[in-house]
Design an enzyme around this catalytic site. Structure first.
Site, PDB file in Angstrom:
ATOM      1  N   HIS A 193     -47.157  27.495 173.899  1.00  0.00           N
ATOM      2  CA  HIS A 193     -45.891  27.008 174.473  1.00  0.00           C
ATOM      3  C   HIS A 193     -44.951  26.588 173.364  1.00  0.00           C
ATOM      4  CE1 HIS A 193     -48.692  23.646 174.125  1.00  0.00           C
ATOM      5  NE2 HIS A 193     -47.645  22.889 173.862  1.00  0.00           N
ATOM      6  N   ASP A 226     -41.114  18.899 180.551  1.00  0.00           N
ATOM      7  CA  ASP A 226     -42.330  18.247 180.067  1.00  0.00           C
ATOM      8  C   ASP A 226     -42.549  16.968 180.875  1.00  0.00           C
ATOM      9  OD1 ASP A 226     -43.927  18.300 177.009  1.00  0.00           O
ATOM     10  OD2 ASP A 226     -44.155  16.583 178.342  1.00  0.00           O
ATOM     11  N   ILE A 227     -43.798  16.754 181.302  1.00  0.00           N
ATOM     12  CA  ILE A 227     -44.131  15.600 182.141  1.00  0.00           C
ATOM     13  C   ILE A 227     -44.032  14.286 181.362  1.00  0.00           C
ATOM     14  CG2 ILE A 227     -46.632  15.470 181.734  1.00  0.00           C
ATOM     15  CD1 ILE A 227     -46.970  15.371 184.803  1.00  0.00           C
ATOM     16  N   GLN A 253     -51.613  20.060 168.926  1.00  0.00           N
ATOM     17  CA  GLN A 253     -51.714  20.819 170.175  1.00  0.00           C
ATOM     18  C   GLN A 253     -52.698  20.137 171.117  1.00  0.00           C
ATOM     19  OE1 GLN A 253     -52.926  24.957 169.782  1.00  0.00           O
ATOM     20  NE2 GLN A 253     -52.173  25.461 171.836  1.00  0.00           N
TER      21      GLN A 253
HETATM   22  P1  5GP Z   1     -48.724  20.099 172.839  1.00  0.00           P
HETATM   23  O1  5GP Z   1     -49.090  18.716 172.405  1.00  0.00           O
HETATM   24  O2  5GP Z   1     -49.931  20.912 173.226  1.00  0.00           O
HETATM   25  O3  5GP Z   1     -47.814  20.818 171.885  1.00  0.00           O
HETATM   26  O4  5GP Z   1     -47.833  19.890 174.133  1.00  0.00           O
HETATM   27  C1  5GP Z   1     -48.335  19.786 175.415  1.00  0.00           C
HETATM   28  C2  5GP Z   1     -47.236  19.185 176.253  1.00  0.00           C
HETATM   29  O5  5GP Z   1     -47.545  19.445 177.605  1.00  0.00           O
HETATM   30  C3  5GP Z   1     -47.106  17.672 176.110  1.00  0.00           C
HETATM   31  O6  5GP Z   1     -45.794  17.350 175.650  1.00  0.00           O
HETATM   32  C4  5GP Z   1     -47.390  17.139 177.503  1.00  0.00           C
HETATM   33  O7  5GP Z   1     -46.556  16.065 177.852  1.00  0.00           O
HETATM   34  C5  5GP Z   1     -47.139  18.350 178.382  1.00  0.00           C
HETATM   35  N1  5GP Z   1     -47.951  18.397 179.574  1.00  0.00           N
HETATM   36  C6  5GP Z   1     -49.298  18.210 179.679  1.00  0.00           C
HETATM   37  N2  5GP Z   1     -49.704  18.337 180.959  1.00  0.00           N
HETATM   38  C7  5GP Z   1     -48.593  18.643 181.683  1.00  0.00           C
HETATM   39  C8  5GP Z   1     -48.375  18.889 183.060  1.00  0.00           C
HETATM   40  O8  5GP Z   1     -49.285  18.871 183.897  1.00  0.00           O
HETATM   41  N3  5GP Z   1     -47.098  19.150 183.426  1.00  0.00           N
HETATM   42  C9  5GP Z   1     -46.059  19.194 182.549  1.00  0.00           C
HETATM   43  N4  5GP Z   1     -44.851  19.456 183.023  1.00  0.00           N
HETATM   44  N5  5GP Z   1     -46.228  18.954 181.233  1.00  0.00           N
HETATM   45  C10 5GP Z   1     -47.480  18.682 180.812  1.00  0.00           C
END
Ligand code: 5GP
Ligand code: ZN
Length: 138
Positions: free
Chosen positions: A101, A32-33, A95
Protein backbone atom coordinates in the site's frame (compact mmCIF):
# COMPACT_ATOMS: atom_id res chain seq x y z
CA UNK A 1 -5.05 -13.34 -5.88
CA UNK A 2 -6.14 -12.75 -2.27
CA UNK A 3 -4.78 -13.71 1.16
CA UNK A 4 -7.63 -14.80 3.42
CA UNK A 5 -5.81 -13.58 6.54
CA UNK A 6 -5.11 -10.14 5.12
CA UNK A 7 -7.10 -7.19 6.47
CA UNK A 8 -6.73 -5.21 3.22
CA UNK A 9 -7.95 -8.18 1.13
CA UNK A 10 -11.00 -8.28 3.41
CA UNK A 11 -11.55 -4.54 2.88
CA UNK A 12 -11.20 -4.98 -0.89
CA UNK A 13 -13.76 -7.80 -0.83
CA UNK A 14 -16.12 -5.64 1.26
CA UNK A 15 -15.99 -8.03 4.24
CA UNK A 16 -14.63 -5.19 6.40
CA UNK A 17 -16.10 -1.70 5.88
CA UNK A 18 -13.91 1.21 4.82
CA UNK A 19 -14.28 4.84 3.83
CA UNK A 20 -13.55 4.47 0.13
CA UNK A 21 -12.65 7.58 -1.84
CA UNK A 22 -11.72 5.92 -5.15
CA UNK A 23 -12.16 2.53 -6.77
CA UNK A 24 -11.53 0.99 -10.18
CA UNK A 25 -10.82 -2.57 -11.42
CA UNK A 26 -7.27 -2.54 -10.07
CA UNK A 27 -7.19 -0.22 -7.06
CA UNK A 28 -9.13 0.86 -4.01
CA UNK A 29 -8.25 4.00 -2.06
CA UNK A 30 -9.52 4.24 1.51
CA UNK A 31 -9.14 6.58 4.46
CA UNK A 32 -6.61 5.30 7.00
CA UNK A 33 -8.38 4.22 10.19
CA UNK A 34 -5.66 5.80 12.31
CA UNK A 35 -4.66 8.86 10.27
CA UNK A 36 -1.51 10.95 10.56
CA UNK A 37 -3.46 13.94 9.24
CA UNK A 38 -6.90 14.92 7.91
CA UNK A 39 -7.45 13.00 4.67
CA UNK A 40 -4.64 10.43 5.16
CA UNK A 41 -5.51 7.72 2.66
CA UNK A 42 -4.17 4.34 1.60
CA UNK A 43 -3.86 3.31 -2.03
CA UNK A 44 -4.35 -0.46 -2.27
CA UNK A 45 -3.90 -2.63 -5.34
CA UNK A 46 -6.75 -5.17 -5.35
CA UNK A 47 -4.32 -8.02 -6.02
CA UNK A 48 -2.47 -9.17 -2.91
CA UNK A 49 1.25 -8.44 -3.11
CA UNK A 50 3.07 -8.25 0.22
CA UNK A 51 5.43 -5.40 -0.61
CA UNK A 52 7.62 -3.56 -3.14
CA UNK A 53 9.70 -6.70 -3.66
CA UNK A 54 6.68 -8.70 -4.83
CA UNK A 55 4.49 -6.24 -6.67
CA UNK A 56 4.28 -6.37 -10.46
CA UNK A 57 6.23 -3.40 -11.82
CA UNK A 58 3.66 -2.38 -14.43
CA UNK A 59 0.98 -2.32 -11.73
CA UNK A 60 3.30 -0.28 -9.54
CA UNK A 61 3.68 2.24 -12.35
CA UNK A 62 -0.09 2.57 -12.62
CA UNK A 63 -0.31 2.93 -8.81
CA UNK A 64 2.13 5.84 -8.94
CA UNK A 65 0.13 7.52 -11.72
CA UNK A 66 -3.01 7.17 -9.62
CA UNK A 67 -1.14 8.55 -6.57
CA UNK A 68 -0.33 11.70 -8.55
CA UNK A 69 -3.95 12.11 -9.63
CA UNK A 70 -5.13 11.71 -6.03
CA UNK A 71 -2.45 14.03 -4.64
CA UNK A 72 -3.72 16.78 -6.97
CA UNK A 73 -7.38 16.06 -6.21
CA UNK A 74 -6.89 15.77 -2.44
CA UNK A 75 -4.79 18.94 -2.31
CA UNK A 76 -7.54 20.85 -4.16
CA UNK A 77 -10.34 19.51 -1.95
CA UNK A 78 -8.56 19.61 1.41
CA UNK A 79 -6.56 22.78 0.83
CA UNK A 80 -3.47 21.12 2.29
CA UNK A 81 -0.09 22.80 1.93
CA UNK A 82 2.00 19.78 1.01
CA UNK A 83 1.85 16.05 0.58
CA UNK A 84 3.83 12.93 1.49
CA UNK A 85 3.69 9.65 -0.36
CA UNK A 86 5.07 6.89 1.82
CA UNK A 87 5.41 3.17 1.31
CA UNK A 88 6.78 0.82 4.01
CA UNK A 89 8.34 -2.60 3.41
CA UNK A 90 8.95 -5.15 6.16
CA UNK A 91 8.44 -4.72 9.87
CA UNK A 92 11.77 -2.98 10.48
CA UNK A 93 10.65 -0.25 8.07
CA UNK A 94 7.32 0.23 9.83
CA UNK A 95 5.12 -2.06 7.76
CA UNK A 96 2.27 -3.45 9.83
CA UNK A 97 -0.10 -4.65 7.09
CA UNK A 98 1.62 -6.99 4.67
CA UNK A 99 -0.42 -6.09 1.60
CA UNK A 100 1.38 -3.50 -0.54
CA UNK A 101 0.00 0.00 0.00
CA UNK A 102 0.97 3.60 -0.48
CA UNK A 103 0.21 6.19 2.17
CA UNK A 104 -1.17 9.45 0.78
CA UNK A 105 -0.62 11.98 3.55
CA UNK A 106 -1.82 15.56 3.21
CA UNK A 107 0.33 18.01 5.17
CA UNK A 108 -0.83 21.27 6.71
CA UNK A 109 1.08 24.34 7.82
CA UNK A 110 0.96 24.64 11.62
CA UNK A 111 -0.40 21.12 12.06
CA UNK A 112 -0.33 19.77 15.63
CA UNK A 113 1.75 16.72 14.76
CA UNK A 114 4.05 18.28 12.21
CA UNK A 115 6.86 15.90 13.14
CA UNK A 116 5.34 13.03 11.13
CA UNK A 117 8.12 11.36 9.17
CA UNK A 118 10.99 13.11 10.94
CA UNK A 119 14.05 10.97 11.49
CA UNK A 120 17.39 11.30 13.23
CA UNK A 121 20.31 11.58 10.86
CA UNK A 122 23.21 9.17 10.72
CA UNK A 123 26.67 10.30 9.66
CA UNK A 124 29.28 8.56 7.53
CA UNK A 125 32.85 9.44 6.66
CA UNK A 126 33.80 10.28 3.06
CA UNK A 127 35.36 6.80 2.81
CA UNK A 128 32.18 5.15 4.06
CA UNK A 129 30.07 7.17 1.59
CA UNK A 130 32.42 6.05 -1.19
CA UNK A 131 32.13 2.42 -0.11
CA UNK A 132 28.34 2.64 0.02
CA UNK A 133 28.23 4.39 -3.37
CA UNK A 134 30.47 1.76 -4.98
CA UNK A 135 28.47 -1.10 -3.52
CA UNK A 136 25.19 0.41 -4.71
CA UNK A 137 26.18 1.52 -8.21
CA UNK A 138 23.86 -0.05 -10.76
P1 5GP B 1 1.87 0.35 7.40
O1 5GP B 1 2.30 0.62 8.81
O2 5GP B 1 1.78 -1.13 7.11
O3 5GP B 1 2.64 1.10 6.36
O4 5GP B 1 0.41 0.96 7.31
C1 5GP B 1 -0.75 0.28 7.64
C2 5GP B 1 -1.82 1.32 7.82
O5 5GP B 1 -3.06 0.66 7.74
C3 5GP B 1 -1.78 2.03 9.17
O6 5GP B 1 -1.62 3.43 8.96
C4 5GP B 1 -3.10 1.68 9.82
O7 5GP B 1 -3.67 2.76 10.51
C5 5GP B 1 -3.96 1.27 8.63
N1 5GP B 1 -4.95 0.27 8.93
C6 5GP B 1 -4.78 -0.90 9.61
N2 5GP B 1 -5.94 -1.59 9.69
C7 5GP B 1 -6.87 -0.85 9.02
C8 5GP B 1 -8.25 -1.03 8.76
O8 5GP B 1 -8.88 -2.02 9.15
N3 5GP B 1 -8.86 -0.05 8.06
C9 5GP B 1 -8.22 1.06 7.60
N4 5GP B 1 -8.92 1.95 6.92
N5 5GP B 1 -6.91 1.27 7.83
C10 5GP B 1 -6.25 0.33 8.54
ZN1 ZN C 1 -4.09 -8.71 0.97
Amino acid sequence: MRDENCVFCKIIEGKIPSNTIYEDEEFKVILDISPASKGHALLLPKEHYADIYEIDEELLGRAMKLAKKLAIHMTEVLGCDGFNILQNNHEVAGQTVFHFHMHLIPRYQNAKNDDILMWNHESFTAEEFAEIRDALKL
